[in-house]
Design a protein around this motif. Structure first.
Motif, PDB file in Angstrom:
ATOM      1  N   PHE A  68      46.989  38.287  51.699  1.00  0.00           N
ATOM      2  CA  PHE A  68      46.629  39.046  50.507  1.00  0.00           C
ATOM      3  C   PHE A  68      45.852  38.163  49.527  1.00  0.00           C
ATOM      4  O   PHE A  68      46.360  37.145  49.065  1.00  0.00           O
ATOM      5  N   TYR A  69      44.621  38.591  49.222  1.00  0.00           N
ATOM      6  CA  TYR A  69      43.778  37.898  48.251  1.00  0.00           C
ATOM      7  C   TYR A  69      43.730  38.759  46.994  1.00  0.00           C
ATOM      8  O   TYR A  69      43.332  39.924  47.055  1.00  0.00           O
ATOM      9  N   ARG A  70      44.144  38.208  45.865  1.00  0.00           N
ATOM     10  CA  ARG A  70      44.229  38.991  44.630  1.00  0.00           C
ATOM     11  C   ARG A  70      43.260  38.469  43.570  1.00  0.00           C
ATOM     12  O   ARG A  70      43.102  37.265  43.404  1.00  0.00           O
ATOM     13  N   LEU A  71      42.676  39.411  42.858  1.00  0.00           N
ATOM     14  CA  LEU A  71      41.832  39.110  41.706  1.00  0.00           C
ATOM     15  C   LEU A  71      42.419  39.846  40.519  1.00  0.00           C
ATOM     16  O   LEU A  71      42.748  41.029  40.613  1.00  0.00           O
ATOM     17  N   VAL A  72      42.562  39.135  39.393  1.00  0.00           N
ATOM     18  CA  VAL A  72      43.081  39.743  38.170  1.00  0.00           C
ATOM     19  C   VAL A  72      42.044  39.573  37.069  1.00  0.00           C
ATOM     20  O   VAL A  72      41.589  38.457  36.808  1.00  0.00           O
TER      21      VAL A  72
END
Length: 186
Positions: A68-72
């Motif tokens: 899982f690659y997350r961007l916030v």
């Protein structure tokens, strides 16, 4: 995240899942003008590199947890509006995610009330969150086409001219060589 209409200052979280072995993920944003903006690269070792080769960003956070690659987007603002995509490079193939639209609601004003309009950008309705390809007749595309044409056609025409000149010189030299051979006494 399924938020398509974030509020000012709201935290926006986006996630991309890798199904295979990958070499990392790029996050990019397509703005209303159709320009792509690099946000961050997250390596398969969870190392992040933001715009300008920076390790941190004031506006964004990026993490990797297993696949899982997350961007916030820490505090959503007008300059953050657009369609967000993650890109993966697997086996020399580039894969794009479908894209996540994130726009402020368009507000229409009538004599009595103010209510959100059903469209968010360029005729995209809430039922259709995917961006439409702009018509090829747009002036921006025509300008880019002319610019590209110059860089393609001018060198190509120059190369063709050189080939024609080389062919003409070769023909002239071959004819001169044949005439000399024919004039020899036997």
């Amino acid at each position: 995240s399924s938020i398509t209409h974030p509020r000012v200052g709201q935290r926006l979280e986006l996630e991309c899942v890798s199904t295979k072995e990958d070499s990392g993920v790029f996050w990019v944003r397509l703005d209303k003008a159709g320009i792509l903006h690099f946000i961050v690269f997250i390596s398969h070792l969870a190392r992040v590199t933001f715009e300008g080769n920076e390790k941190t960003s004031v506006r964004f956070d990026a993490t990797k947890d297993n696949r899982f690659y997350r961007l916030v987007v820490k505090s959503f603002s007008l300059r953050d509006e657009g369609h967000y995509f993650c890109l993966m490079n697997m086996n020399q193939m580039l894969y794009f995610s479908p894209g996540q639209p994130a726009f402020f609601p368009v507000v229409t004003t009538t004599a009595a009330t103010t209510s959100p309009a059903p469209t968010t950008e360029h005729g995209i309705t809430e039922k259709d969150p995917c961006p439409k390809t702009p018509a090829p007749e747009t002036s921006k595309e025509k300008q880019l086409d002319v610019f590209c044409d110059i860089f393609i056609w001018v060198p190509l025409a120059g190369a063709c001219l050189l080939l024609v000149i080389a062919l003409a010189v070769t023909i002239v030299l071959c004819k001169q060589t044949r005439r000399r051979r024919c004039r020899c006494k036997r």
